[in-house]
Scaffold this active site. Structure first.
Site, mmCIF file in Angstrom:
data_model
loop_
_atom_site.group_PDB
_atom_site.id
_atom_site.type_symbol
_atom_site.label_atom_id
_atom_site.label_comp_id
_atom_site.label_asym_id
_atom_site.label_seq_id
_atom_site.Cartn_x
_atom_site.Cartn_y
_atom_site.Cartn_z
ATOM 1 N N SER A 19 6.170 6.886 -6.580
ATOM 2 C CA SER A 19 5.295 5.858 -7.160
ATOM 3 C C SER A 19 4.840 6.209 -8.571
ATOM 4 O O SER A 19 4.643 7.383 -8.906
ATOM 5 C CB SER A 19 4.051 5.673 -6.281
ATOM 6 O OG SER A 19 4.425 5.385 -4.968
ATOM 7 N N GLU A 29 10.853 7.647 6.314
ATOM 8 C CA GLU A 29 9.400 7.737 6.161
ATOM 9 C C GLU A 29 8.696 6.808 7.145
ATOM 10 O O GLU A 29 7.720 7.177 7.777
ATOM 11 C CB GLU A 29 9.029 7.371 4.711
ATOM 12 C CG GLU A 29 7.557 7.572 4.390
ATOM 13 C CD GLU A 29 7.255 7.518 2.897
ATOM 14 O OE1 GLU A 29 8.121 7.065 2.128
ATOM 15 O OE2 GLU A 29 6.157 7.930 2.514
ATOM 16 N N SER A 80 3.905 -0.671 1.995
ATOM 17 C CA SER A 80 2.714 -1.316 2.580
ATOM 18 C C SER A 80 3.133 -2.216 3.754
ATOM 19 O O SER A 80 4.295 -2.626 3.860
ATOM 20 C CB SER A 80 1.989 -2.151 1.516
ATOM 21 O OG SER A 80 2.731 -3.332 1.263
ATOM 22 N N ASN A 81 2.154 -2.526 4.617
ATOM 23 C CA ASN A 81 2.482 -3.341 5.794
ATOM 24 C C ASN A 81 2.947 -4.744 5.413
ATOM 25 O O ASN A 81 3.766 -5.342 6.115
ATOM 26 C CB ASN A 81 1.278 -3.387 6.745
ATOM 27 C CG ASN A 81 1.167 -2.093 7.540
ATOM 28 O OD1 ASN A 81 1.734 -1.064 7.136
ATOM 29 N ND2 ASN A 81 0.458 -2.120 8.654
#
Ligand SMILES: Cc1cc2nc3c(=O)[nH]c(=O)nc-3n(C[C@H](O)[C@H](O)[C@H](O)COP(=O)(O)OP(=O)(O)OC[C@H]3O[C@@H](n4cnc5c(N)ncnc54)[C@H](O)[C@@H]3O)c2cc1C
Length: 392
Positions: free
Chosen positions: A129, A244, A377-378
Protein backbone atom coordinates in the site's frame (compact mmCIF):
# COMPACT_ATOMS: atom_id res chain seq x y z
CA UNK A 1 -20.60 -34.96 2.22
CA UNK A 2 -19.36 -36.42 5.50
CA UNK A 3 -17.83 -33.89 7.85
CA UNK A 4 -17.64 -36.19 10.87
CA UNK A 5 -14.22 -36.49 12.39
CA UNK A 6 -12.81 -40.02 12.22
CA UNK A 7 -11.02 -41.76 15.09
CA UNK A 8 -7.75 -40.94 13.32
CA UNK A 9 -8.69 -37.24 13.21
CA UNK A 10 -9.51 -37.33 16.92
CA UNK A 11 -6.18 -39.03 17.64
CA UNK A 12 -4.47 -36.29 15.65
CA UNK A 13 -6.34 -33.68 17.71
CA UNK A 14 -5.25 -35.35 20.98
CA UNK A 15 -1.66 -35.36 19.83
CA UNK A 16 -1.85 -31.65 18.87
CA UNK A 17 -3.29 -30.82 22.31
CA UNK A 18 -0.59 -32.84 24.02
CA UNK A 19 2.11 -31.05 22.02
CA UNK A 20 0.74 -27.64 22.99
CA UNK A 21 0.38 -28.66 26.65
CA UNK A 22 4.03 -29.70 26.68
CA UNK A 23 5.58 -26.91 24.65
CA UNK A 24 3.52 -23.71 24.83
CA UNK A 25 5.15 -21.51 27.50
CA UNK A 26 2.62 -20.41 30.14
CA UNK A 27 3.65 -16.75 29.99
CA UNK A 28 3.03 -16.59 26.21
CA UNK A 29 -0.32 -18.31 26.59
CA UNK A 30 -1.29 -15.85 29.33
CA UNK A 31 -0.31 -12.89 27.16
CA UNK A 32 -2.38 -14.09 24.21
CA UNK A 33 -5.43 -14.90 26.33
CA UNK A 34 -5.32 -11.51 28.05
CA UNK A 35 -4.91 -9.75 24.67
CA UNK A 36 -1.42 -8.45 25.32
CA UNK A 37 1.06 -7.78 22.56
CA UNK A 38 4.08 -10.03 22.26
CA UNK A 39 7.58 -8.61 22.04
CA UNK A 40 9.65 -9.26 18.90
CA UNK A 41 11.79 -11.79 20.77
CA UNK A 42 8.76 -13.64 22.15
CA UNK A 43 7.22 -14.01 18.69
CA UNK A 44 10.49 -15.24 17.21
CA UNK A 45 11.15 -17.57 20.16
CA UNK A 46 7.80 -19.36 19.74
CA UNK A 47 8.31 -19.77 16.00
CA UNK A 48 11.80 -21.22 16.52
CA UNK A 49 10.41 -23.70 19.02
CA UNK A 50 7.79 -24.78 16.49
CA UNK A 51 10.48 -25.03 13.83
CA UNK A 52 12.49 -27.43 15.97
CA UNK A 53 9.45 -29.71 15.77
CA UNK A 54 8.72 -29.09 12.07
CA UNK A 55 5.38 -27.42 12.81
CA UNK A 56 5.78 -23.85 11.55
CA UNK A 57 4.24 -24.26 8.12
CA UNK A 58 1.83 -27.21 7.92
CA UNK A 59 0.57 -26.04 4.52
CA UNK A 60 3.96 -25.97 2.81
CA UNK A 61 5.00 -28.83 0.53
CA UNK A 62 7.06 -31.37 2.48
CA UNK A 63 10.14 -30.72 0.30
CA UNK A 64 10.36 -27.19 1.73
CA UNK A 65 9.62 -28.11 5.34
CA UNK A 66 5.85 -28.68 5.43
CA UNK A 67 4.27 -31.40 7.55
CA UNK A 68 2.46 -33.45 4.91
CA UNK A 69 -0.76 -33.17 6.97
CA UNK A 70 -4.11 -33.36 5.19
CA UNK A 71 -6.19 -30.15 4.87
CA UNK A 72 -8.44 -31.40 7.69
CA UNK A 73 -5.44 -32.06 9.95
CA UNK A 74 -4.15 -28.57 9.23
CA UNK A 75 -7.58 -27.21 10.15
CA UNK A 76 -7.52 -29.18 13.42
CA UNK A 77 -4.01 -27.97 14.25
CA UNK A 78 -5.00 -24.32 13.62
CA UNK A 79 -8.08 -24.79 15.79
CA UNK A 80 -6.11 -26.34 18.66
CA UNK A 81 -3.48 -23.58 18.49
CA UNK A 82 -6.24 -20.97 18.74
CA UNK A 83 -7.97 -22.81 21.62
CA UNK A 84 -4.71 -23.10 23.54
CA UNK A 85 -3.84 -19.43 23.07
CA UNK A 86 -0.71 -20.13 21.02
CA UNK A 87 0.87 -17.10 19.32
CA UNK A 88 0.56 -16.94 15.54
CA UNK A 89 3.63 -17.59 13.41
CA UNK A 90 5.13 -14.67 11.46
CA UNK A 91 2.49 -14.68 8.75
CA UNK A 92 4.03 -12.26 6.26
CA UNK A 93 6.87 -14.68 5.62
CA UNK A 94 5.24 -18.06 6.25
CA UNK A 95 1.80 -17.53 4.71
CA UNK A 96 2.24 -14.73 2.18
CA UNK A 97 5.76 -14.51 0.77
CA UNK A 98 6.68 -18.19 0.90
CA UNK A 99 4.02 -19.40 -1.60
CA UNK A 100 5.16 -16.68 -4.02
CA UNK A 101 8.78 -17.77 -3.67
CA UNK A 102 7.87 -21.44 -4.17
CA UNK A 103 6.03 -20.63 -7.40
CA UNK A 104 8.02 -17.82 -8.95
CA UNK A 105 11.48 -17.43 -7.34
CA UNK A 106 14.83 -18.78 -8.56
CA UNK A 107 16.21 -21.95 -6.95
CA UNK A 108 18.87 -19.87 -5.26
CA UNK A 109 16.27 -17.51 -3.75
CA UNK A 110 14.23 -20.48 -2.51
CA UNK A 111 17.28 -22.12 -0.95
CA UNK A 112 18.26 -18.90 0.79
CA UNK A 113 14.94 -17.50 1.99
CA UNK A 114 12.62 -20.43 2.74
CA UNK A 115 14.63 -21.95 5.62
CA UNK A 116 15.15 -18.47 7.04
CA UNK A 117 11.37 -17.86 6.92
CA UNK A 118 10.73 -21.10 8.81
CA UNK A 119 13.21 -20.23 11.53
CA UNK A 120 12.16 -16.56 11.75
CA UNK A 121 15.70 -15.52 10.84
CA UNK A 122 14.11 -12.75 8.80
CA UNK A 123 11.15 -10.67 9.91
CA UNK A 124 9.26 -9.76 6.72
CA UNK A 125 6.96 -6.82 6.20
CA UNK A 126 4.65 -6.14 3.26
CA UNK A 127 5.31 -3.10 1.07
CA UNK A 128 2.17 -2.96 -1.07
CA UNK A 129 0.00 0.00 0.00
CA UNK A 130 0.90 3.62 -0.66
CA UNK A 131 -0.92 6.88 -0.05
CA UNK A 132 -3.33 6.80 -3.00
CA UNK A 133 -2.80 3.11 -3.72
CA UNK A 134 -4.77 0.84 -1.37
CA UNK A 135 -7.82 -0.80 -2.93
CA UNK A 136 -6.59 0.58 -6.22
CA UNK A 137 -3.20 -1.03 -5.75
CA UNK A 138 -2.15 -0.86 -9.40
CA UNK A 139 -1.84 2.90 -9.13
CA UNK A 140 1.27 2.52 -6.96
CA UNK A 141 4.03 5.03 -7.70
CA UNK A 142 7.17 3.93 -5.84
CA UNK A 143 9.75 3.90 -8.64
CA UNK A 144 12.65 1.49 -9.19
CA UNK A 145 15.08 2.62 -11.87
CA UNK A 146 17.75 0.28 -13.17
CA UNK A 147 21.36 1.37 -12.55
CA UNK A 148 23.78 -1.42 -13.53
CA UNK A 149 23.17 -4.44 -11.33
CA UNK A 150 20.99 -2.46 -8.90
CA UNK A 151 17.59 -0.80 -8.83
CA UNK A 152 17.41 2.65 -7.26
CA UNK A 153 14.13 2.89 -5.34
CA UNK A 154 12.33 6.14 -4.44
CA UNK A 155 8.86 6.58 -2.98
CA UNK A 156 6.69 5.77 0.02
CA UNK A 157 4.79 2.79 1.40
CA UNK A 158 2.18 3.13 4.13
CA UNK A 159 0.33 1.04 6.72
CA UNK A 160 3.35 -1.25 6.81
CA UNK A 161 2.59 -3.64 9.65
CA UNK A 162 5.42 -4.04 12.19
CA UNK A 163 8.02 -2.55 9.83
CA UNK A 164 9.80 -1.43 13.01
CA UNK A 165 10.58 -5.12 13.70
CA UNK A 166 11.33 -6.09 10.11
CA UNK A 167 14.73 -6.60 8.55
CA UNK A 168 13.21 -7.49 5.13
CA UNK A 169 10.34 -6.18 3.02
CA UNK A 170 8.66 -7.70 -0.04
CA UNK A 171 7.78 -4.69 -2.07
CA UNK A 172 5.87 -3.73 -5.21
CA UNK A 173 7.65 -1.10 -7.28
CA UNK A 174 7.01 0.54 -10.62
CA UNK A 175 9.68 -0.36 -13.16
CA UNK A 176 7.82 0.86 -16.22
CA UNK A 177 5.17 3.41 -17.10
CA UNK A 178 4.58 1.88 -20.52
CA UNK A 179 1.33 0.04 -21.27
CA UNK A 180 -1.40 -0.47 -18.68
CA UNK A 181 -0.74 0.18 -15.00
CA UNK A 182 -0.56 -3.49 -14.07
CA UNK A 183 2.14 -4.36 -16.58
CA UNK A 184 4.88 -2.08 -15.20
CA UNK A 185 5.19 -3.48 -11.67
CA UNK A 186 8.03 -5.61 -10.23
CA UNK A 187 8.35 -7.59 -6.99
CA UNK A 188 11.50 -6.79 -4.97
CA UNK A 189 12.93 -8.17 -1.74
CA UNK A 190 14.44 -5.23 0.13
CA UNK A 191 16.87 -5.33 3.05
CA UNK A 192 15.44 -2.82 5.53
CA UNK A 193 18.93 -1.90 6.78
CA UNK A 194 19.86 -0.45 3.35
CA UNK A 195 20.80 3.27 3.57
CA UNK A 196 17.96 5.59 2.50
CA UNK A 197 15.09 3.74 4.26
CA UNK A 198 13.18 5.61 6.98
CA UNK A 199 10.48 3.95 9.08
CA UNK A 200 8.04 6.34 10.76
CA UNK A 201 5.39 5.10 13.23
CA UNK A 202 1.65 5.58 12.71
CA UNK A 203 -0.15 5.36 16.06
CA UNK A 204 -3.58 3.76 15.65
CA UNK A 205 -6.92 4.28 17.41
CA UNK A 206 -5.97 1.85 20.17
CA UNK A 207 -2.76 3.75 20.93
CA UNK A 208 -0.61 1.01 19.43
CA UNK A 209 2.45 1.23 17.24
CA UNK A 210 1.54 -1.52 14.82
CA UNK A 211 1.77 0.23 11.44
CA UNK A 212 4.23 2.59 9.80
CA UNK A 213 5.06 4.82 6.89
CA UNK A 214 8.21 3.67 5.08
CA UNK A 215 10.15 6.14 2.93
CA UNK A 216 12.68 5.21 0.22
CA UNK A 217 15.28 7.77 -0.75
CA UNK A 218 17.69 6.49 -3.44
CA UNK A 219 17.69 3.00 -1.94
CA UNK A 220 19.95 0.63 -3.89
CA UNK A 221 18.53 -2.89 -4.24
CA UNK A 222 20.48 -5.62 -6.08
CA UNK A 223 18.74 -6.84 -9.23
CA UNK A 224 19.23 -10.37 -7.85
CA UNK A 225 16.63 -9.42 -5.19
CA UNK A 226 13.87 -9.26 -7.80
CA UNK A 227 11.45 -12.21 -7.78
CA UNK A 228 10.51 -13.46 -11.24
CA UNK A 229 10.48 -11.29 -14.33
CA UNK A 230 10.76 -7.53 -14.46
CA UNK A 231 7.32 -5.89 -14.98
CA UNK A 232 5.49 -9.14 -14.15
CA UNK A 233 5.10 -8.37 -10.43
CA UNK A 234 1.34 -7.87 -10.65
CA UNK A 235 0.86 -11.59 -11.29
CA UNK A 236 2.88 -12.47 -8.18
CA UNK A 237 1.19 -9.73 -6.14
CA UNK A 238 -2.30 -11.08 -6.88
CA UNK A 239 -1.22 -14.65 -6.15
CA UNK A 240 -0.03 -13.48 -2.74
CA UNK A 241 -3.27 -11.61 -1.95
CA UNK A 242 -5.33 -14.79 -2.39
CA UNK A 243 -3.24 -16.38 0.36
CA UNK A 244 -3.70 -13.32 2.59
CA UNK A 245 -7.50 -13.56 2.51
CA UNK A 246 -7.75 -17.22 3.45
CA UNK A 247 -5.90 -16.67 6.72
CA UNK A 248 -8.01 -13.83 8.11
CA UNK A 249 -11.23 -15.76 8.93
CA UNK A 250 -9.82 -16.79 12.37
CA UNK A 251 -12.49 -19.42 13.03
CA UNK A 252 -10.65 -21.23 15.84
CA UNK A 253 -9.90 -17.93 17.49
CA UNK A 254 -13.56 -16.87 17.36
CA UNK A 255 -14.71 -20.22 18.79
CA UNK A 256 -12.37 -19.73 21.72
CA UNK A 257 -13.53 -16.13 22.22
CA UNK A 258 -17.25 -17.04 22.14
CA UNK A 259 -16.67 -19.63 24.86
CA UNK A 260 -14.74 -17.07 26.91
CA UNK A 261 -17.45 -14.46 26.31
CA UNK A 262 -20.06 -16.78 27.80
CA UNK A 263 -17.90 -17.42 30.85
CA UNK A 264 -17.18 -13.69 31.15
CA UNK A 265 -20.92 -12.89 30.96
CA UNK A 266 -21.53 -15.38 33.77
CA UNK A 267 -19.10 -13.51 36.00
CA UNK A 268 -20.53 -10.00 35.33
CA UNK A 269 -23.58 -8.78 37.25
CA UNK A 270 -26.03 -6.31 35.75
CA UNK A 271 -28.98 -5.10 37.85
CA UNK A 272 -28.08 -7.69 40.47
CA UNK A 273 -28.17 -10.64 38.08
CA UNK A 274 -25.47 -12.45 36.13
CA UNK A 275 -25.30 -11.10 32.59
CA UNK A 276 -25.70 -14.58 31.14
CA UNK A 277 -29.26 -14.52 32.50
CA UNK A 278 -30.09 -11.46 30.41
CA UNK A 279 -32.11 -12.83 27.45
CA UNK A 280 -31.44 -9.83 25.21
CA UNK A 281 -27.67 -10.03 25.61
CA UNK A 282 -27.57 -13.81 25.33
CA UNK A 283 -29.73 -13.75 22.21
CA UNK A 284 -27.11 -11.55 20.57
CA UNK A 285 -24.40 -13.97 21.67
CA UNK A 286 -26.42 -16.82 20.16
CA UNK A 287 -26.83 -14.91 16.88
CA UNK A 288 -23.07 -14.52 16.54
CA UNK A 289 -22.49 -18.13 17.54
CA UNK A 290 -24.87 -19.36 14.83
CA UNK A 291 -23.07 -17.23 12.24
CA UNK A 292 -19.82 -18.75 13.43
CA UNK A 293 -21.17 -22.30 13.18
CA UNK A 294 -22.33 -21.58 9.63
CA UNK A 295 -18.91 -20.17 8.78
CA UNK A 296 -17.16 -23.22 10.21
CA UNK A 297 -19.38 -25.56 8.22
CA UNK A 298 -18.62 -23.55 5.08
CA UNK A 299 -14.89 -23.70 5.79
CA UNK A 300 -15.04 -27.44 6.53
CA UNK A 301 -17.02 -28.02 3.33
CA UNK A 302 -14.26 -26.31 1.41
CA UNK A 303 -11.68 -28.46 3.21
CA UNK A 304 -13.67 -31.60 2.37
CA UNK A 305 -13.88 -30.60 -1.28
CA UNK A 306 -10.15 -29.83 -1.35
CA UNK A 307 -11.05 -26.28 -2.36
CA UNK A 308 -8.70 -24.74 0.18
CA UNK A 309 -5.92 -25.38 -2.32
CA UNK A 310 -7.73 -23.32 -4.92
CA UNK A 311 -7.72 -19.67 -3.98
CA UNK A 312 -10.80 -17.96 -5.36
CA UNK A 313 -13.93 -16.14 -4.34
CA UNK A 314 -14.39 -18.66 -1.49
CA UNK A 315 -11.55 -16.86 0.30
CA UNK A 316 -13.52 -13.62 0.03
CA UNK A 317 -16.59 -15.24 1.65
CA UNK A 318 -14.52 -16.55 4.55
CA UNK A 319 -12.77 -13.20 4.94
CA UNK A 320 -15.96 -11.11 5.07
CA UNK A 321 -17.87 -13.36 7.45
CA UNK A 322 -14.89 -14.24 9.66
CA UNK A 323 -13.90 -10.62 10.20
CA UNK A 324 -17.46 -9.46 10.87
CA UNK A 325 -17.81 -12.21 13.49
CA UNK A 326 -14.53 -11.28 15.19
CA UNK A 327 -15.66 -7.67 15.39
CA UNK A 328 -19.11 -8.61 16.72
CA UNK A 329 -17.53 -10.72 19.48
CA UNK A 330 -15.20 -7.88 20.50
CA UNK A 331 -18.21 -5.55 20.70
CA UNK A 332 -20.13 -7.98 22.94
CA UNK A 333 -17.08 -8.34 25.18
CA UNK A 334 -16.91 -4.58 25.52
CA UNK A 335 -20.58 -4.39 26.48
CA UNK A 336 -20.21 -7.26 28.91
CA UNK A 337 -17.29 -5.54 30.63
CA UNK A 338 -19.26 -2.30 30.89
CA UNK A 339 -17.49 0.23 33.11
CA UNK A 340 -14.53 -2.14 33.60
CA UNK A 341 -13.57 -1.50 29.98
CA UNK A 342 -13.98 2.27 30.22
CA UNK A 343 -10.60 3.28 31.62
CA UNK A 344 -8.96 1.55 28.70
CA UNK A 345 -5.26 1.94 28.43
CA UNK A 346 -3.06 0.84 25.59
CA UNK A 347 -0.50 -0.15 28.23
CA UNK A 348 -2.92 -2.89 29.23
CA UNK A 349 -1.88 -4.57 25.99
CA UNK A 350 1.74 -4.61 27.14
CA UNK A 351 1.35 -5.63 30.79
CA UNK A 352 -0.57 -8.25 32.69
CA UNK A 353 -2.33 -5.75 34.94
CA UNK A 354 -5.50 -7.83 35.26
CA UNK A 355 -6.10 -11.50 34.80
CA UNK A 356 -9.42 -11.49 32.94
CA UNK A 357 -8.07 -9.09 30.34
CA UNK A 358 -10.90 -6.55 30.88
CA UNK A 359 -8.50 -3.60 30.85
CA UNK A 360 -7.26 -4.52 27.37
CA UNK A 361 -10.77 -5.06 25.95
CA UNK A 362 -11.35 -1.58 24.59
CA UNK A 363 -7.91 -1.40 23.00
CA UNK A 364 -8.59 -4.80 21.44
CA UNK A 365 -12.00 -3.65 20.22
CA UNK A 366 -10.48 -0.58 18.55
CA UNK A 367 -7.61 -2.64 17.14
CA UNK A 368 -10.01 -5.07 15.47
CA UNK A 369 -11.55 -2.29 13.34
CA UNK A 370 -8.62 -2.97 11.01
CA UNK A 371 -9.61 -6.48 9.99
CA UNK A 372 -12.42 -5.41 7.67
CA UNK A 373 -9.97 -3.04 5.95
CA UNK A 374 -6.71 -4.92 5.44
CA UNK A 375 -6.11 -7.90 3.21
CA UNK A 376 -8.42 -6.18 0.71
CA UNK A 377 -11.35 -4.33 2.35
CA UNK A 378 -14.64 -6.18 2.79
CA UNK A 379 -16.26 -3.94 0.17
CA UNK A 380 -13.63 -5.07 -2.32
CA UNK A 381 -14.29 -8.72 -1.34
CA UNK A 382 -17.98 -8.16 -2.10
CA UNK A 383 -16.97 -6.91 -5.55
CA UNK A 384 -14.96 -10.14 -6.03
CA UNK A 385 -17.98 -12.27 -5.03
CA UNK A 386 -20.30 -10.25 -7.28
CA UNK A 387 -18.00 -10.81 -10.23
CA UNK A 388 -16.72 -14.36 -9.69
CA UNK A 389 -19.73 -16.08 -8.06
CA UNK A 390 -22.76 -14.05 -9.05
CA UNK A 391 -21.42 -13.17 -12.49
CA UNK A 392 -22.54 -9.54 -12.16
C1 LIG B 1 -4.04 -1.98 10.48
C2 LIG B 1 -3.68 -2.06 9.03
C3 LIG B 1 -2.57 -2.76 8.67
C4 LIG B 1 -2.17 -2.81 7.32
N1 LIG B 1 -1.01 -3.46 6.98
C5 LIG B 1 -0.54 -3.37 5.73
C6 LIG B 1 0.74 -3.90 5.39
O1 LIG B 1 1.44 -4.48 6.22
N2 LIG B 1 1.19 -3.73 4.12
C7 LIG B 1 0.43 -3.11 3.16
O2 LIG B 1 0.89 -3.02 2.03
N3 LIG B 1 -0.79 -2.61 3.44
C8 LIG B 1 -1.29 -2.70 4.70
N4 LIG B 1 -2.52 -2.17 5.03
C9 LIG B 1 -3.23 -1.43 4.00
C10 LIG B 1 -4.52 -2.07 3.52
O3 LIG B 1 -4.25 -3.11 2.63
C11 LIG B 1 -5.34 -0.93 2.90
O4 LIG B 1 -5.73 -0.06 3.94
C12 LIG B 1 -6.56 -1.45 2.17
O5 LIG B 1 -6.19 -2.13 1.01
C13 LIG B 1 -7.53 -0.29 1.80
O6 LIG B 1 -6.84 0.71 1.13
P1 LIG B 1 -6.95 2.24 1.60
O7 LIG B 1 -6.66 2.31 3.07
O8 LIG B 1 -6.07 3.03 0.70
O9 LIG B 1 -8.46 2.66 1.41
P2 LIG B 1 -9.17 3.03 0.03
O10 LIG B 1 -8.76 2.08 -1.01
O11 LIG B 1 -8.96 4.48 -0.20
O12 LIG B 1 -10.68 2.74 0.40
C14 LIG B 1 -11.45 3.64 1.21
C15 LIG B 1 -12.85 3.06 1.36
O13 LIG B 1 -13.48 2.97 0.06
C16 LIG B 1 -13.88 1.63 -0.21
N5 LIG B 1 -13.64 1.32 -1.63
C17 LIG B 1 -12.53 1.58 -2.34
N6 LIG B 1 -12.64 1.13 -3.60
C18 LIG B 1 -13.86 0.56 -3.70
C19 LIG B 1 -14.58 -0.11 -4.75
N7 LIG B 1 -14.05 -0.28 -5.95
N8 LIG B 1 -15.83 -0.58 -4.48
C20 LIG B 1 -16.38 -0.43 -3.26
N9 LIG B 1 -15.76 0.20 -2.22
C21 LIG B 1 -14.51 0.68 -2.43
C22 LIG B 1 -13.00 0.75 0.69
O14 LIG B 1 -13.62 -0.48 0.99
C23 LIG B 1 -12.86 1.64 1.92
O15 LIG B 1 -13.98 1.48 2.75
C24 LIG B 1 -2.95 -2.15 6.35
C25 LIG B 1 -4.12 -1.46 6.72
C26 LIG B 1 -4.48 -1.41 8.05
C27 LIG B 1 -5.72 -0.64 8.43
Amino acid sequence: MDLDYTAADEAFRDEARQFLREHLPAHLQHKILTRQRLTRDEAIGWQRLLNQHGRVAPGWPVQYGGTGWSPLQRHIWAEECAQAGAPPVLGFGVNLLAPVLMHFASEEQKRHYLPRILNADDWWCQGYSEPGAGSDLASLKTRAVRDGDHYVVNGQKTWTTLAQHANMMFCLVRTSTEGNRQSGISFLLIDMTTPGITVRPIITLDGAHEVNDVFFDDVRVPVTNRVGEENQGWTYAKFLLGHERTGIAAIGHSKREIARLKRFAGERRVNGKPLDEDPVFMRRVADVEMELMALEITALSLVAEGASQKIGAEASILKITGTEISQAISELFLEAAGPAALPWRTEASDTSADDDGAAALAAHYFNLRKITIFGGSNEIQKNVIAKMILGL
